[in-house]
Design a protein around this motif. Structure first.
Motif, PDB file in Angstrom:
ATOM      1  N   TYR A   1       0.845  -1.203   0.000  1.00  0.00           N
ATOM      2  CA  TYR A   1       0.000   0.000   0.000  1.00  0.00           C
ATOM      3  C   TYR A   1       0.879   1.251   0.000  1.00  0.00           C
ATOM      4  O   TYR A   1       0.629   2.206  -0.745  1.00  0.00           O
ATOM      5  CB  TYR A   1      -0.935  -0.010   1.202  1.00  0.00           C
ATOM      6  CG  TYR A   1      -1.792   1.224   1.312  1.00  0.00           C
ATOM      7  CD1 TYR A   1      -2.721   1.542   0.321  1.00  0.00           C
ATOM      8  CD2 TYR A   1      -1.673   2.090   2.399  1.00  0.00           C
ATOM      9  CE1 TYR A   1      -3.511   2.682   0.414  1.00  0.00           C
ATOM     10  CE2 TYR A   1      -2.455   3.224   2.503  1.00  0.00           C
ATOM     11  CZ  TYR A   1      -3.372   3.522   1.509  1.00  0.00           C
ATOM     12  OH  TYR A   1      -4.139   4.654   1.587  1.00  0.00           O
ATOM     13  N   GLY A   2       1.931   1.233   0.845  1.00  0.00           N
ATOM     14  CA  GLY A   2       2.852   2.360   0.874  1.00  0.00           C
ATOM     15  C   GLY A   2       3.521   2.592  -0.471  1.00  0.00           C
ATOM     16  O   GLY A   2       3.620   3.727  -0.954  1.00  0.00           O
ATOM     17  N   LEU A   3       3.973   1.507  -1.104  1.00  0.00           N
ATOM     18  CA  LEU A   3       4.572   1.619  -2.439  1.00  0.00           C
ATOM     19  C   LEU A   3       3.562   2.173  -3.448  1.00  0.00           C
ATOM     20  O   LEU A   3       3.906   3.000  -4.295  1.00  0.00           O
ATOM     21  CB  LEU A   3       5.067   0.253  -2.912  1.00  0.00           C
ATOM     22  CG  LEU A   3       6.480  -0.165  -2.514  1.00  0.00           C
ATOM     23  CD1 LEU A   3       6.764  -1.570  -3.043  1.00  0.00           C
ATOM     24  CD2 LEU A   3       7.527   0.814  -3.037  1.00  0.00           C
ATOM     25  N   GLY A   4       2.326   1.701  -3.339  1.00  0.00           N
ATOM     26  CA  GLY A   4       1.284   2.210  -4.224  1.00  0.00           C
ATOM     27  C   GLY A   4       1.128   3.713  -4.086  1.00  0.00           C
ATOM     28  O   GLY A   4       1.020   4.436  -5.081  1.00  0.00           O
TER      29      GLY A   4
ATOM     30  N   TYR B   1      -1.375  -1.590  -5.171  1.00  0.00           N
ATOM     31  CA  TYR B   1      -2.645  -1.614  -4.420  1.00  0.00           C
ATOM     32  C   TYR B   1      -3.298  -2.995  -4.532  1.00  0.00           C
ATOM     33  O   TYR B   1      -3.840  -3.511  -3.551  1.00  0.00           O
ATOM     34  CB  TYR B   1      -3.602  -0.538  -4.944  1.00  0.00           C
ATOM     35  CG  TYR B   1      -3.173   0.883  -4.665  1.00  0.00           C
ATOM     36  CD1 TYR B   1      -2.602   1.239  -3.444  1.00  0.00           C
ATOM     37  CD2 TYR B   1      -3.351   1.880  -5.616  1.00  0.00           C
ATOM     38  CE1 TYR B   1      -2.209   2.551  -3.194  1.00  0.00           C
ATOM     39  CE2 TYR B   1      -2.971   3.192  -5.371  1.00  0.00           C
ATOM     40  CZ  TYR B   1      -2.399   3.524  -4.168  1.00  0.00           C
ATOM     41  OH  TYR B   1      -2.027   4.816  -3.914  1.00  0.00           O
ATOM     42  N   LEU B   2      -3.241  -3.575  -5.723  1.00  0.00           N
ATOM     43  CA  LEU B   2      -3.811  -4.915  -5.912  1.00  0.00           C
ATOM     44  C   LEU B   2      -3.087  -5.950  -5.056  1.00  0.00           C
ATOM     45  O   LEU B   2      -3.712  -6.849  -4.482  1.00  0.00           O
ATOM     46  CB  LEU B   2      -3.762  -5.312  -7.389  1.00  0.00           C
ATOM     47  CG  LEU B   2      -4.798  -4.648  -8.301  1.00  0.00           C
ATOM     48  CD1 LEU B   2      -4.474  -4.903  -9.762  1.00  0.00           C
ATOM     49  CD2 LEU B   2      -6.212  -5.131  -7.970  1.00  0.00           C
TER      50      LEU B   2
ATOM     51  N   LEU C   1      -5.275  -6.621   2.882  1.00  0.00           N
ATOM     52  CA  LEU C   1      -5.652  -5.271   3.313  1.00  0.00           C
ATOM     53  C   LEU C   1      -7.067  -4.984   2.820  1.00  0.00           C
ATOM     54  O   LEU C   1      -7.323  -4.958   1.625  1.00  0.00           O
ATOM     55  CB  LEU C   1      -4.670  -4.234   2.757  1.00  0.00           C
ATOM     56  CG  LEU C   1      -4.744  -2.842   3.392  1.00  0.00           C
ATOM     57  CD1 LEU C   1      -4.396  -2.907   4.879  1.00  0.00           C
ATOM     58  CD2 LEU C   1      -3.793  -1.880   2.682  1.00  0.00           C
ATOM     59  N   GLU C   2      -7.976  -4.761   3.769  1.00  0.00           N
ATOM     60  CA  GLU C   2      -9.399  -4.601   3.421  1.00  0.00           C
ATOM     61  C   GLU C   2      -9.932  -3.242   3.836  1.00  0.00           C
ATOM     62  O   GLU C   2     -11.115  -3.088   4.069  1.00  0.00           O
ATOM     63  CB  GLU C   2     -10.218  -5.707   4.109  1.00  0.00           C
ATOM     64  CG  GLU C   2     -10.190  -7.042   3.392  1.00  0.00           C
ATOM     65  CD  GLU C   2     -10.962  -7.046   2.077  1.00  0.00           C
ATOM     66  OE1 GLU C   2     -12.064  -6.480   2.027  1.00  0.00           O
ATOM     67  OE2 GLU C   2     -10.448  -7.612   1.099  1.00  0.00           O
ATOM     68  N   GLU C   3      -9.056  -2.254   3.943  1.00  0.00           N
ATOM     69  CA  GLU C   3      -9.491  -0.928   4.381  1.00  0.00           C
ATOM     70  C   GLU C   3      -9.981  -0.103   3.197  1.00  0.00           C
ATOM     71  O   GLU C   3      -9.564  -0.304   2.059  1.00  0.00           O
ATOM     72  CB  GLU C   3      -8.338  -0.217   5.091  1.00  0.00           C
ATOM     73  CG  GLU C   3      -7.927  -0.906   6.396  1.00  0.00           C
ATOM     74  CD  GLU C   3      -6.716  -0.252   7.032  1.00  0.00           C
ATOM     75  OE1 GLU C   3      -6.259   0.790   6.520  1.00  0.00           O
ATOM     76  OE2 GLU C   3      -6.214  -0.806   8.025  1.00  0.00           O
TER      77      GLU C   3
END
Length: 218
Positions: A72-75, A91-92, A99-101
């Motif tokens: 997520y951070g990289l995204g 993100y995928l 990660l379900e946020e």
């Protein structure tokens, strides 16, 4: 984990140097725990040091390749760099790894939006809306994706929903004005553009929309 929690709180208070020191201490004490690297990456990204942030996120993934928050951070880094393809890929991976946020679904949807892949954005923005139904920005962006996908009746309902969350949302009124024009309801369009301009007199798109509507009426 107390150091992590304390450092995150320091970040919220803009005490970045102290937060960095605590994250660094945690990494030194726990060199094989990806959590420290992810949090340090988040701090670096917040400070605009994107290249170093990438290094920390990648180190977290190297230690444990299922670290969803690192993807997520990289995204987010690639999103900031406007590399929406790489942002989408990460993100995928974050979702794939649990990660379900709402944030990750929202950002994935926005990555598609920025590539003008409006229909591909829809399921992710819808999921973000389901998880945070009172977040006006999430709801608005979902409405925008619907409108851009030419799903006009659905978009209209969602923009009206935005106004139940924030009756001063000038962009929602503007888009309702555009929809009214599209549906040949010129008077309703002018009314919506007027409301947008009452809230934000500098709303150039609403001013232009009102001019077009008035020309059509006359």
């Amino acid at each position: 984990m107390d150091k992590i929690a304390t450092a995150v709180e320091l970040m919220r208070e803009n005490e970045f140097e102290q937060a960095a020191n605590l994250f660094n201490e945690y990494i030194e004490e726990n060199p094989t725990d990806p959590v420290g690297y992810v949090n340090f990456g988040n701090l670096l990204m917040h400070l605009g040091d994107l290249e170093r942030a990438v290094t920390f996120f990648e180190k977290a993934i190297e230690l444990k390749d299922s670290t969803a928050t690192a993807y997520y951070g990289l995204g987010n880094v690639y999103y900031e760099k406007e590399d929406f393809v790489k942002a989408r890929e990460n993100y995928l991976e974050a979702i794939k790894n649990g990660l379900e946020e709402a944030d990750v679904f929202f950002m994935l949807g926005m990555a598609h939006q920025n590539r003008q892949e409006f229909k591909l954005a829809l399921p992710y923005l819808l999921r973000a809306k389901e998880l945070t139904p009172n977040d006006e920005e999430v709801v608005f962006q979902y409405g925008l994706a619907l409108a851009q996908s030419e799903l006009i009746p659905d978009a209209k309902k969602v923009f009206e929903e935005v106004l139940t969350l924030n009756e001063e949302h000038s962009d929602a009124y503007y888009n309702l004005g555009v929809i009214a024009l599209f549906q040949d309801d010129v008077k309703k369009a002018i009314e919506s553009f007027d409301k947008a301009l009452t809230i934000n007199p500098e709303h150039i798109l609403a001013a232009n929309g009102k001019r077009v509507a008035e020309e059509a009426l006359n």
